[in-house]
Design a protein around this motif. Structure first.
Motif, PDB file in Angstrom:
ATOM      1  N   ASP A 215       0.343  -1.160   0.353  1.00 58.01           N
ATOM      2  CA  ASP A 215      -0.334   0.282  -0.218  1.00 58.01           C
ATOM      3  C   ASP A 215       0.350   0.968   0.257  1.00 58.01           C
ATOM      4  O   ASP A 215       0.202   2.165  -0.007  1.00 58.01           O
ATOM      5  CB  ASP A 215      -0.670  -0.193   0.987  1.00 58.01           C
ATOM      6  N   LEU A 216       1.994   0.920   0.512  1.00 56.79           N
ATOM      7  CA  LEU A 216       2.934   2.204   1.060  1.00 56.79           C
ATOM      8  C   LEU A 216       3.660   3.236  -0.490  1.00 56.79           C
ATOM      9  O   LEU A 216       3.765   3.940  -0.990  1.00 56.79           O
ATOM     10  CB  LEU A 216       4.010   2.047   1.748  1.00 56.79           C
ATOM     11  N   GLU A 217       3.529   1.787  -1.674  1.00 53.23           N
ATOM     12  CA  GLU A 217       4.375   2.118  -3.211  1.00 53.23           C
ATOM     13  C   GLU A 217       3.463   3.431  -3.303  1.00 53.23           C
ATOM     14  O   GLU A 217       4.541   4.536  -4.132  1.00 53.23           O
ATOM     15  CB  GLU A 217       4.267   1.245  -3.676  1.00 53.23           C
ATOM     16  N   SER A 218       2.667   3.578  -4.081  1.00 52.75           N
ATOM     17  CA  SER A 218       2.124   4.711  -4.835  1.00 52.75           C
ATOM     18  C   SER A 218       2.763   5.675  -3.621  1.00 52.75           C
ATOM     19  O   SER A 218       3.150   6.907  -4.356  1.00 52.75           O
ATOM     20  CB  SER A 218       0.451   5.087  -4.663  1.00 52.75           C
ATOM     21  N   ALA A 219       2.529   6.104  -2.529  1.00 57.58           N
ATOM     22  CA  ALA A 219       2.816   6.958  -1.619  1.00 57.58           C
ATOM     23  C   ALA A 219       4.412   7.254  -1.785  1.00 57.58           C
ATOM     24  O   ALA A 219       5.046   8.820  -1.695  1.00 57.58           O
ATOM     25  CB  ALA A 219       2.714   6.898  -0.355  1.00 57.58           C
ATOM     26  N   ALA A 220       5.433   6.691  -1.768  1.00 54.82           N
ATOM     27  CA  ALA A 220       6.699   6.269  -1.841  1.00 54.82           C
ATOM     28  C   ALA A 220       7.123   7.457  -3.522  1.00 54.82           C
ATOM     29  O   ALA A 220       7.446   7.891  -3.207  1.00 54.82           O
ATOM     30  CB  ALA A 220       7.101   4.798  -1.996  1.00 54.82           C
ATOM     31  N   ILE A 221       6.424   6.486  -4.046  1.00 52.46           N
ATOM     32  CA  ILE A 221       6.698   7.330  -5.867  1.00 52.46           C
ATOM     33  C   ILE A 221       6.265   8.265  -5.046  1.00 52.46           C
ATOM     34  O   ILE A 221       6.722   9.568  -5.989  1.00 52.46           O
ATOM     35  CB  ILE A 221       5.629   6.470  -6.569  1.00 52.46           C
ATOM     36  N   PRO A 225       9.404  10.777  -7.039  1.00 49.66           N
ATOM     37  CA  PRO A 225       8.939  10.340  -8.397  1.00 49.66           C
ATOM     38  C   PRO A 225      10.194   9.384  -9.776  1.00 49.66           C
ATOM     39  O   PRO A 225       9.224   8.153 -10.255  1.00 49.66           O
ATOM     40  CB  PRO A 225       8.165  11.754  -9.397  1.00 49.66           C
ATOM     41  N   ILE A 226      11.396   9.713  -9.190  1.00 53.56           N
ATOM     42  CA  ILE A 226      12.216   9.126  -9.490  1.00 53.56           C
ATOM     43  C   ILE A 226      12.096   7.569  -9.704  1.00 53.56           C
ATOM     44  O   ILE A 226      12.399   6.878 -10.262  1.00 53.56           O
ATOM     45  CB  ILE A 226      13.874   9.289  -8.946  1.00 53.56           C
ATOM     46  N   LEU A 227      11.644   7.310  -7.757  1.00 53.65           N
ATOM     47  CA  LEU A 227      11.145   5.367  -8.413  1.00 53.65           C
ATOM     48  C   LEU A 227      10.152   5.028  -9.139  1.00 53.65           C
ATOM     49  O   LEU A 227      10.446   3.951  -9.505  1.00 53.65           O
ATOM     50  CB  LEU A 227      10.482   5.276  -6.744  1.00 53.65           C
ATOM     51  N   SER A 243       8.489  -5.164  -6.888  1.00 55.58           N
ATOM     52  CA  SER A 243       7.824  -4.869  -5.596  1.00 55.58           C
ATOM     53  C   SER A 243       8.827  -4.097  -5.081  1.00 55.58           C
ATOM     54  O   SER A 243      10.109  -4.057  -5.132  1.00 55.58           O
ATOM     55  CB  SER A 243       7.689  -5.625  -4.800  1.00 55.58           C
ATOM     56  N   MET A 244       8.246  -2.766  -3.774  1.00 55.49           N
ATOM     57  CA  MET A 244       8.790  -2.487  -3.522  1.00 55.49           C
ATOM     58  C   MET A 244       9.182  -2.386  -2.352  1.00 55.49           C
ATOM     59  O   MET A 244       7.456  -3.139  -1.684  1.00 55.49           O
ATOM     60  CB  MET A 244       8.350  -0.787  -3.325  1.00 55.49           C
ATOM     61  N   ALA A 245      10.084  -2.552  -1.808  1.00 50.89           N
ATOM     62  CA  ALA A 245      10.678  -3.381  -0.047  1.00 50.89           C
ATOM     63  C   ALA A 245       9.910  -2.135   0.723  1.00 50.89           C
ATOM     64  O   ALA A 245      10.200  -0.972   0.698  1.00 50.89           O
ATOM     65  CB  ALA A 245      11.629  -3.378  -0.393  1.00 50.89           C
ATOM     66  N   GLY A 246       8.634  -2.465   1.691  1.00 51.77           N
ATOM     67  CA  GLY A 246       9.063  -1.304   2.579  1.00 51.77           C
ATOM     68  C   GLY A 246       8.226   0.283   2.155  1.00 51.77           C
ATOM     69  O   GLY A 246       7.578   0.837   1.090  1.00 51.77           O
ATOM     70  N   SER A 247       8.752   0.783   2.948  1.00 50.73           N
ATOM     71  CA  SER A 247       8.396   2.245   2.539  1.00 50.73           C
ATOM     72  C   SER A 247       9.393   2.431   1.240  1.00 50.73           C
ATOM     73  O   SER A 247       9.867   4.119   0.943  1.00 50.73           O
ATOM     74  CB  SER A 247       8.724   3.231   3.445  1.00 50.73           C
ATOM     75  N   GLY A 248       9.766   1.779   0.444  1.00 53.79           N
ATOM     76  CA  GLY A 248      10.758   2.062  -0.667  1.00 53.79           C
ATOM     77  C   GLY A 248      12.604   2.413   0.428  1.00 53.79           C
ATOM     78  O   GLY A 248      12.207   3.243   1.717  1.00 53.79           O
ATOM     79  N   SER A 249      13.089   3.166  -0.640  1.00 53.77           N
ATOM     80  CA  SER A 249      13.754   2.729  -2.664  1.00 53.77           C
ATOM     81  C   SER A 249      13.322   1.344  -2.862  1.00 53.77           C
ATOM     82  O   SER A 249      13.651   1.600  -3.678  1.00 53.77           O
ATOM     83  CB  SER A 249      14.592   4.059  -2.410  1.00 53.77           C
TER      84      SER A 249
END
Ligand SMILES: C[C@@](CO)(OP(=O)(O)O)[C@H](O)COP(=O)(O)OP(=O)(O)OC[C@H]1O[C@@H](n2ccc(N)nc2=O)[C@H](O)[C@@H]1O
Ligand SMILES: Nc1ncnc2c1ncn2[C@@H]1O[C@H](COP(=O)(O)OP(=O)(O)O)[C@@H](O)[C@H]1O
Length: 300
Positions: A215-221, A225-227, A243-249
């Motif tokens: 769920d956190l991926e869209s927020a991290a991006i 935005p480079i993510l 897949s994104m790990a946790g709150s990224g990166s």
């Protein structure tokens, strides 16, 4: 003795990276912390701590960038060495100080819980040698205050996590393999959770915790935005959506280098690594690292 590609030494403490396989945000507490449903596993990319204990003194910390990558800067020098460092907070729970050198390979701000796993290694060590200054329930609360995922990192076993990170049910331990894509981007956990709140609930993500859904991926991006550009570049290159790990990166895929047709260029701290160059996409190189699941019994 070689162990996960490392020279195992009784004088070192081992801090494996934490990989969040899936994460759903299911609520918000009054203090701003989020209630989550998540599955986490420890993997064989290790920070190692060389610790010379001394009781009742301050902890003199230093950090060495041990990935040794000349191509990618993970800004390891940005980690504070004062009382805000997680390791210092952990040692203080036992009234301990002394000297500690951290050989760092887990990128700070990579969503791999490096700071949490470092303090967890210190807590495991101190628990085996010294009495804590607090009683058991105060100690658990103090550990959770150092970081919401520290309780998981102390346990080092695949688990389903709930609460803000303190409630866990054991998962089925396997020897899964993953390829981590370490990006030269620092993703701030509090900023990502804040952006998640601003964006409102994601209606696509209602229901059960899905493997590799985050769920956190869209927020991290949205925060970095480079993510999103790295995600597209990785998807194009490997024909798989990472897949994104946790709150990224960090991004990751299930499987190993053979699955992704990657050739290992070296070995570090329990993992084979390779560069993946995205220069043609106007992005920098990333470090691909092949890891496997680590269990508590591996550390004994
Ligand atoms: C997102 C996760 C899970 O994958 O890990 P990372 O990506 O950071 O590794 C965890 O929930 C992160 O745990 P951790 O990194 O220990 O968080 P903490 O240091 O305790 O908290 C940093 C900040 O994140 C927010 N936070 C953290 C955990 C949580 N369940 N709800 C939150 O809202 C709070 O704003 C808090 O002030
Ligand atoms: N021992 C530590 N190692 C890494 N970071 C630490 C440590 N102690 C405190 N920090 C702080 O925690 C931040 C997040 O780092 P880390 O825990 O590795 O990543 P993440 O929260 O993305 O999983 C760092 O940017 C740093 O400021």
């Amino acid at each position: 003795m070689r162990w996960f590609g490392l020279e195992r030494s009784p004088n070192l403490l081992y801090a494996p990276a934490k990989l969040t396989l899936g994460l759903k945000v299911i609520g918000l507490r009054d203090d701003g912390y989020h209630l989550i449903d998540s599955e986490m596993v420890s993997v064989s990319l290790f920070d190692t701590l060389e610790y010379e204990p001394a009781s009742g003194s301050a902890l003199d910390l230093s950090i060495v960038d041990s990935f040794g990558s000349e191509e990618i800067d993970f800004n390891i020098c940005s980690v504070a060495l004062d009382s805000s460092n997680t390791i210092t907070k952990g040692a203080a729970l036992f009234g301990m100080g002394g000297h500690c050198i951290v050989y760092k390979r887990i990128p700070p701000g990579g969503g791999l819980g490096g700071g949490s796993s470092d303090v967890a290694a210190m807590i495991r060590y101190c628990t085996s040698k010294y009495e804590p200054l607090l009683n058991a329930s105060e100690l658990s609360s103090a550990i959770l205050r150092i970081g919401a995922d520290v309780p998981f990192c102390v346990g080092v076993d695949r688990a389903f996590i709930s609460g803000i990170g303190e409630v866990f049910a054991p998962g089925v331990a396997r020897r899964d393999k993953f390829v981590l894509f370490l990006l030269p981007v620092h993703s701030s956990t509090p900023q990502v959770y804040r952006r998640f709140d601003e964006m409102g609930p994601n209606l696509d993500s209602l229901g059960e915790l899905g493997e590799f859904e985050n769920d956190l991926e869209s927020a991290a991006i949205a925060v970095s935005p480079i993510l999103g550009r790295y995600r597209s570049a990785l998807t194009d290159r490997f024909k798989r959506v990472p897949s994104m790990a946790g709150s990224g990166s960090t991004y990751f895929c299930n499987g190993d280098f053979d699955d992704l047709d990657l050739r290992a260029m070296g070995e570090v701290a329990g993992a084979e690594w390779s560069y993946v160059d995205f220069g043609d996409d106007g992005l920098g190189a990333v470090l691909a690292v092949s890891v496997q699941e680590v269990h508590r019994s591996d550390l004994d």
